[in-house]
Design an enzyme around this catalytic site. Structure first.
Site, PDB file in Angstrom:
ATOM      1  CB  SER A   1      -0.959   0.013   1.192  1.00  0.00           C
ATOM      2  OG  SER A   1      -2.000  -0.909   0.996  1.00  0.00           O
ATOM      3  CB  ALA A   2       4.411   2.127   0.181  1.00  0.00           C
TER       4      ALA A   2
END
Length: 384
Positions: A69-70
């Site tokens: 999710s970065a």
């Protein structure tokens, strides 16, 4: 345990390198990299360890890492670039750009709510096969038909997987390009980044192998036996039908698979280097080698808080701007109160702090469940 750290550290930032080394000796890191930009130049750019323990392949300067999710921060950046150019109105209905989305009571949902996790679409009623998830259009059709699970705008809850498809489809409708193509042409190309949503097959040999720490066994725990702030989270974790456990939208995906790397899963399969994440955020808050991704006024508007409180899906205290997460100590470590960015499953983290002129990227291949991640938290503390 002896760790050989490679790269460069400017005087005054030695503590970051010390903590980075300690992440290997005390906190389980196998292969990792961290990069810090200050006022447009790299002051920390180091890496160490093993990219693939099975083969012994070392982590090198150009090793690529999937950072889950970065990558949501990359997706948010694309949306704000289009808004700045006048191609996308964040407060217009999604259906203006994606007419099919208006089905099932979604005609009035603005684009902004896709970015702030307020659309009520964190799950699909009918999970899809992995093959469909990797092929984009079946997921888009399912999301267009999906009824929100809460009244849009009345709550926020983490759209762990659907975020990327929802925003990505708006990008495709506006530009005619997939979000991976846009990133390649408009972000990675101009800045010289190793940053991908949809990895070219030619780059696969550089990708590090993800490893996973054992998941703790929570089955014997009772909500009455954990601190009150974690009781709802434990209940959701143990309930197969909870929104938390339905966010994956499909059966388990093998994130070490080349087919998964080459697909576009914008919320969860971004791949790149810590250096490239830090460079992207540096180009959001200043000029970097003649490139600036967003004007200062666009950044100021983009990082205004939109939601705060307990997330309806994760039951964690969270603060969101439009697409970026905002500091919520200790669950999201960032530089200072003006910071914005996004963490990724298992420990990765990228953010910028415009007040201090800092941009930060940390990636690793040993994924540890839980929040906050000690390794990222300690690195940020050392940077401070």
């Amino acid at each position: 345990m002896t760790i050989s750290v490679e790269g460069t550290v400017e005087p005054g930032y030695e503590r970051v390198a010390e903590v980075f080394t300690d992440n290997f000796t005390s906190h389980g890191d196998v292969g990792a990299a961290v990069c810090v930009y200050r006022e447009g130049r790299p002051v920390v750019d180091i890496w160490a360890g093993t990219a693939d323990p099975e083969t012994g392949r070392p982590w090198e300067r150009d090793t690529l890492q999937l950072f889950y999710s970065a990558g949501k921060g990359i997706v948010a950046t694309v949306a704000h670039m289009l808004a700045e150019r006048g191609q996308l109105d964040l407060d217009a209905p999604v259906a203006k750009y994606w007419p099919e989305f208006a089905a099932a009571g979604k005609a009035d949902i603005p684009v902004r709510w896709l970015l702030t996790h307020q659309a009520g679409l964190p799950v699909l009623d009918s999970p899809l096969p992995v093959a469909d998830v990797l092929n984009w259009d079946p997921v888009i059709d399912a999301l267009a038909a999906q009824t929100p699970v809460w009244e849009p705008g009345t709550a926020f809850g983490y759209h762990a997987r659907t975020y990327g498809w929802l925003v990505g489809e708006v990008v495709r409708r506006v530009t005619g390009a997939t979000i991976g193509q846009f990133v390649a042409d408009e972000i990675s190309g101009p800045l010289g980044l190793d940053l991908y949503i949809g990895l070219p097959s030619s780059e696969e040999p550089r990708v590090s192998k993800l490893l996973y720490a054992p998941m703790p066994d929570l089955s014997g725990l009772s909500p009455d036996n954990v601190p009150e702030q974690f009781r709802d989270l434990l209940t959701a974790t143990l309930d197969p039908g909870s929104l938390l456990n339905r966010t994956d939208t499909t059966e388990e995906i093998d994130y070490n698979s080349p087919q998964v790397h080459q697909a576009e899963l914008p919320a969860s399969n971004g791949i790149g280097t810590a250096r490239s994440l830090a460079r992207m955020y540096a180009a959001l808050i200043g000029d970097l080698d003649g490139v600036r991704l967003l004007r200062p006024d666009t950044v100021t508007a983009a990082i205004q808080q939109q939601t705060t409180g307990t997330d309806r899906v994760t039951f964690m205290p969270t603060r969101f701007a439009t697409g970026y997460q905002l500091p919520a100590p200790p669950y999201l470590p960032c530089g200072g109160p003006a910071s914005f960015g996004h963490p990724g499953r298992g420990g990765s983290l990228a953010f910028a702090d415009p007040e201090q002129g800092l941009a930060f990227g940390y990636v690793m291949n040993y994924s540890i469940a839980g929040s906050p991640d000690t390794r990222a938290t300690n690195l940020v503390a050392a940077l401070r």
